[in-house]
Design a protein around this motif. Structure first.
Motif, PDB file in Angstrom:
ATOM      1  N   PRO A 251       0.827  -1.222   0.000  1.00  0.00           N
ATOM      2  CA  PRO A 251       0.000   0.000   0.000  1.00  0.00           C
ATOM      3  C   PRO A 251       0.854   1.262   0.000  1.00  0.00           C
ATOM      4  O   PRO A 251       1.977   1.277   0.542  1.00  0.00           O
ATOM      5  N   ALA A 252       0.343   2.304  -0.614  1.00  0.00           N
ATOM      6  CA  ALA A 252       1.039   3.597  -0.602  1.00  0.00           C
ATOM      7  C   ALA A 252       1.028   4.154   0.815  1.00  0.00           C
ATOM      8  O   ALA A 252      -0.026   4.262   1.448  1.00  0.00           O
ATOM      9  N   ARG A 253       2.217   4.510   1.301  1.00  0.00           N
ATOM     10  CA  ARG A 253       2.338   5.028   2.671  1.00  0.00           C
ATOM     11  C   ARG A 253       2.814   6.476   2.687  1.00  0.00           C
ATOM     12  O   ARG A 253       3.318   6.961   3.692  1.00  0.00           O
ATOM     13  N   ARG A 254       2.657   7.135   1.556  1.00  0.00           N
ATOM     14  CA  ARG A 254       2.958   8.563   1.467  1.00  0.00           C
ATOM     15  C   ARG A 254       1.779   9.285   0.845  1.00  0.00           C
ATOM     16  O   ARG A 254       1.140   8.770  -0.079  1.00  0.00           O
ATOM     17  N   GLY A 255       1.508  10.467   1.360  1.00  0.00           N
ATOM     18  CA  GLY A 255       0.452  11.297   0.815  1.00  0.00           C
ATOM     19  C   GLY A 255       0.994  12.663   0.456  1.00  0.00           C
ATOM     20  O   GLY A 255       2.209  12.880   0.398  1.00  0.00           O
ATOM     21  N   GLY A 256       0.083  13.596   0.243  1.00  0.00           N
ATOM     22  CA  GLY A 256       0.503  14.938  -0.125  1.00  0.00           C
ATOM     23  C   GLY A 256       1.322  15.634   0.942  1.00  0.00           C
ATOM     24  O   GLY A 256       2.093  16.540   0.651  1.00  0.00           O
ATOM     25  N   ARG A 257       1.179  15.189   2.202  1.00  0.00           N
ATOM     26  CA  ARG A 257       1.913  15.821   3.302  1.00  0.00           C
ATOM     27  C   ARG A 257       3.073  14.971   3.804  1.00  0.00           C
ATOM     28  O   ARG A 257       3.601  15.217   4.877  1.00  0.00           O
ATOM     29  N   GLY A 258       3.431  13.963   3.032  1.00  0.00           N
ATOM     30  CA  GLY A 258       4.569  13.151   3.432  1.00  0.00           C
ATOM     31  C   GLY A 258       4.167  11.771   3.913  1.00  0.00           C
ATOM     32  O   GLY A 258       3.114  11.245   3.551  1.00  0.00           O
ATOM     33  N   ARG A 259       5.008  11.185   4.768  1.00  0.00           N
ATOM     34  CA  ARG A 259       4.819   9.808   5.210  1.00  0.00           C
ATOM     35  C   ARG A 259       3.551   9.669   6.042  1.00  0.00           C
ATOM     36  O   ARG A 259       3.213  10.526   6.850  1.00  0.00           O
ATOM     37  N   ILE A 260       2.827   8.554   5.825  1.00  0.00           N
ATOM     38  CA  ILE A 260       1.593   8.257   6.547  1.00  0.00           C
ATOM     39  C   ILE A 260       1.905   7.224   7.628  1.00  0.00           C
ATOM     40  O   ILE A 260       2.491   6.183   7.346  1.00  0.00           O
ATOM     41  N   PHE A 261       1.518   7.501   8.850  1.00  0.00           N
ATOM     42  CA  PHE A 261       1.823   6.605   9.958  1.00  0.00           C
ATOM     43  C   PHE A 261       0.619   5.757  10.386  1.00  0.00           C
ATOM     44  O   PHE A 261       0.799   4.705  10.989  1.00  0.00           O
ATOM     45  N   ASP A 262      -0.579   6.211  10.081  1.00  0.00           N
ATOM     46  CA  ASP A 262      -1.779   5.458  10.432  1.00  0.00           C
ATOM     47  C   ASP A 262      -2.032   4.393   9.371  1.00  0.00           C
ATOM     48  O   ASP A 262      -2.306   4.727   8.211  1.00  0.00           O
ATOM     49  N   PRO A 263      -1.951   3.091   9.716  1.00  0.00           N
ATOM     50  CA  PRO A 263      -2.154   2.043   8.707  1.00  0.00           C
ATOM     51  C   PRO A 263      -3.493   2.128   7.991  1.00  0.00           C
ATOM     52  O   PRO A 263      -3.604   1.701   6.840  1.00  0.00           O
ATOM     53  N   GLU A 264      -4.505   2.684   8.646  1.00  0.00           N
ATOM     54  CA  GLU A 264      -5.808   2.806   7.991  1.00  0.00           C
ATOM     55  C   GLU A 264      -5.855   3.969   7.009  1.00  0.00           C
ATOM     56  O   GLU A 264      -6.830   4.121   6.264  1.00  0.00           O
ATOM     57  N   ALA A 265      -4.801   4.796   7.025  1.00  0.00           N
ATOM     58  CA  ALA A 265      -4.716   5.881   6.053  1.00  0.00           C
ATOM     59  C   ALA A 265      -3.865   5.485   4.844  1.00  0.00           C
ATOM     60  O   ALA A 265      -3.684   6.276   3.927  1.00  0.00           O
ATOM     61  N   TYR A 266      -3.318   4.246   4.862  1.00  0.00           N
ATOM     62  CA  TYR A 266      -2.625   3.750   3.673  1.00  0.00           C
ATOM     63  C   TYR A 266      -3.601   3.739   2.497  1.00  0.00           C
ATOM     64  O   TYR A 266      -4.822   3.759   2.682  1.00  0.00           O
ATOM     65  N   SER A 267      -3.065   3.645   1.291  1.00  0.00           N
ATOM     66  CA  SER A 267      -3.909   3.528   0.104  1.00  0.00           C
ATOM     67  C   SER A 267      -3.499   2.267  -0.672  1.00  0.00           C
ATOM     68  O   SER A 267      -2.452   2.250  -1.314  1.00  0.00           O
TER      69      SER A 267
END
Length: 404
Positions: free
Chosen positions: A181-197
């Protein structure tokens, strides 16, 4: 070149004879030379094509650290692709676990649905292990790059690239599923696994429906987020923790594993039989610094048992022992001095020993290594390692040198 605002058209132009010639021409251009080279080439080639070739050359140079110079020089990349791709050594190890039933924990699969394939780094490793791969991504440019990479590396007969939403893909024809899953968004690294894509929960449910599966996740995932039926593996390469993987359908459900590359040494323990935290004891002659994958996997107690040691502090993952034991899972240091945290005393000690080459490590200290190095101003032919840490709750400096 086509519509300069169309990234697909721009990429297609790079794959023409003119684009290939430009890529060859700018292969070894240094950043300081780019302006002069671009000015010269734009006299004979479209400006946008020259810019695209130079941008691709920069990406290839960056990608060499992950993919090796030989592959990177032939492959194609996007900025996100270079940033988010798996290091080739890690992808190769994971592909071997998928393919080889003789390997420890190997799954013996012959086909894999690679969901969220990106530019194809994992698909390439899987195909090189003899596995047929369906590589899926929803971004048209990413798919075009992945398809081109399969072609230039001679793997197109094993890698089918499909542009689709991974949630719409039927994975039932495949022996196994791999999800990154993508673990980066527009604001950088995503730490919440449910916010992965896509979200980790979707990836887990997909894995549960497959005969075999592996999910690539961030190494900092909370342990309580690991499904009970999965084997959780933390992988380091050259001492740096690179990723964690949740394996489904293997022979070690509900266990934790730490794997160290490039050696391939692996330490595993079922959760039910993991050792309790080691006792805290006084600093002995030797200090052991467990590999980061061992720490992430909560297997420090297993290392302490191997070296006959305990912790220097209940909150610090340094193991101490009076025995010199060779283990791949920790770096060993012989401790010569133990001081309460005091920069002046450390500076005097280093001056007395003639230490000019100083390695500073920290765990449980707010002091930055470079800050300490500036203050003590090491000088002389000798070398030493200083650990900024806590011993029994007290800020402490341990001085020593690597064993062996």
């Amino acid at each position: 070149m086509g519509d300069v605002n169309d990234p697909l058209a721009s990429f297609a132009a790079l794959r023409t004879a003119e684009g290939q010639g430009l890529l060859d021409a700018v292969r070894d251009v240094e950043p300081s030379q780019e302006l002069a080279v671009a000015t010269r080439l734009r006299r004979e080639h479209p400006a946008d094509l020259v810019s695209a070739a130079l941008a691709q050359a920069r990406l290839r140079q960056r990608a060499a650290a992950k993919f090796g110079a030989a592959d990177a020089a032939r492959m194609y990349f996007t900025p996100n692709g270079v940033e988010q791709s798996t290091r080739a050594s890690v992808a190769t190890y994971r592909a071997r676990r998928f393919s080889d039933p003789g390997e420890l924990g190997g799954l013996g699969v012959r086909s894999v649905a690679d969901l969220c394939c990106g530019i194809g780094g994992d698909a390439i490793a899987l195909a090189r292990a003899g596995i047929a791969v369906l590589a899926v991504d929803r971004d048209p440019l990413t798919c075009a790059v992945a398809r081109a990479n399969a072609e230039v590396l001679g793997l197109a007969d094993l890698i089918e690239v499909r542009e689709a939403d991974v949630t719409d893909v039927d994975t039932s024809p495949y022996d196994a599923v791999f999800v990154d899953p993508a673990r980066r968004g527009g604001r950088g690294r995503i730490f919440d696994p449910e916010a992965y894509s896509p979200p980790l929960s979707w990836a887990v449910e997909t894995a549960r429906k497959a005969p075999r599966a592996a999910l690539k996740i961030a190494p900092g995932i909370p342990h309580d987020a690991v499904p009970g039926e999965a084997e959780a593996e933390w992988i380091s390469d050259g001492g740096d923790v690179k990723e964690a993987v949740l394996w489904f359908g293997g022979d070690a459900p509900g266990s934790h594993r730490a794997t160290l590359l490039p050696s391939g040494d692996t330490l595993a323990s079922p959760l039910a039989t993991m050792l309790p935290d080691p006792d805290v004891r006084a600093v002995g002659r030797f200090l052991y610094e467990p590999d980061g994958a061992v720490i992430r996997a909560h297997l420090v107690a297993e290392v302490a048992a191997r070296v006959g040691g305990g912790l220097i502090d209940e909150t610090i993952a340094y193991v101490t022992s009076d025995a010199a034991v060779v283990t791949p899972y920790a770096s060993a240091y012989e401790i010569t001095d133990q001081l309460p945290f005091n920069v002046k005393k450390l500076k005097a000690l280093l001056r007395e020993r003639g230490v000019g080459i100083l390695t500073v490590k920290k765990r449980g200290s707010a002091v930055e290594p470079e800050e300490l190095r500036r203050k003590v101003k090491p000088q002389g032919p000798g070398s030493a390692t200083v650990f900024l840490t806590r011993v029994g709750g007290a800020p402490t400096m341990l001085v020593g040198h690597p064993v062996g």
